[in-house]
Scaffold this active site. Structure first.
Site, PDB file in Angstrom:
ATOM      1  N   LYS A  10      -9.930  24.505 -33.760  1.00  0.00           N
ATOM      2  CA  LYS A  10      -9.355  24.193 -32.454  1.00  0.00           C
ATOM      3  C   LYS A  10      -8.109  25.055 -32.196  1.00  0.00           C
ATOM      4  CE  LYS A  10     -10.707  19.243 -32.470  1.00  0.00           C
ATOM      5  NZ  LYS A  10     -10.130  17.881 -32.470  1.00  0.00           N
ATOM      6  N   GLU A 141     -24.507  20.693 -29.570  1.00  0.00           N
ATOM      7  CA  GLU A 141     -23.294  21.523 -29.601  1.00  0.00           C
ATOM      8  C   GLU A 141     -23.600  22.972 -29.988  1.00  0.00           C
ATOM      9  OE1 GLU A 141     -20.254  17.831 -30.622  1.00  0.00           O
ATOM     10  OE2 GLU A 141     -20.630  19.342 -32.149  1.00  0.00           O
TER      11      GLU A 141
END
Ligand code: GDP
Ligand code: MG
Length: 163
Positions: A10, A141
């Site tokens: 992230k 995903e």
């Protein structure tokens, strides 16, 4: 039993120079990188990643914070392959809340923030990594972040002996 799963380093992980460390941990466990790229996504893409499922499980306020967080900077997306890879990767990543993530996990070793602190400061808990939570999530995903042509089938030289 060979599975593929989606990992994102992230924005906090990229900004803290932890990309190499994170990849290294997965490689050392014998997981195979079958796709990898850096992406700075927009809100539309982020909404497809953090779907309504987050609202149901964590509440609308968490989803809104997450959507802001994910577009703050580039992420590194990885598709990893291995035996029961979804569960194995979750084990290496550790508990969602770094405060309670076990030592030896990525979230436990490189962060310590709590839900309470993150909520009080109106931000998604910066826990460095996203990892698919189950096989269905992984399938959706991987398709969101990678085209088929960006995923590679190849054999590791030692694959017959060490996994
Ligand atoms: P994960 O699969 O372990 O990443 O956890 P979830 O899918 O349940 O939640 C997605 C992300 O939302 C987490 O990784 C955190 O960044 C964030 N998050 C989850 N719950 C909370 C919360 O209660 N407060 C805050 N501030 N962030 C949260
Ligand atoms: Mg999740």
């Amino acid at each position: 039993m060979i599975e593929r799963t989606l990992i994102l380093v992230k924005p906090d992980g990229v900004q803290r120079h932890l990309v190499g460390e994170v990849i290294s941990r997965f490689e050392k466990a014998g997981l195979k990188i079958v796709g990898m790229k850096m992406v700075w996504c927009d809100k539309e893409h982020a909404m497809k990643h953090y779907t309504e499922d987050i609202t149901v499980r964590r509440g609308e306020h968490v989803r809104n914070k997450l959507l802001r967080f994910l577009v703050m900077g580039p992420v590194v997306a990885l598709c990893l392959e291995g035996i029961e890879a979804v569960d194995v990767v979750r084990k290496i990543v550790g508990d969602t809340q770094p405060k309670t993530a076990a030592p030896g996990t990525i979230r436990g070793d490189y962060a310590h923030i709590s839900y309470a602190y993150a909520d009080a400061h109106d931000k998604a808990i910066p826990n460095l990594i996203h990892a698919s939570g189950n096989k269905d999530e992984a399938k959706a995903e991987i398709a969101l972040w990678f085209k088929d042509s960006e995923l590679y089938n190849y054999k590791l030289p030692h694959e017959e002996h060490i996994l």
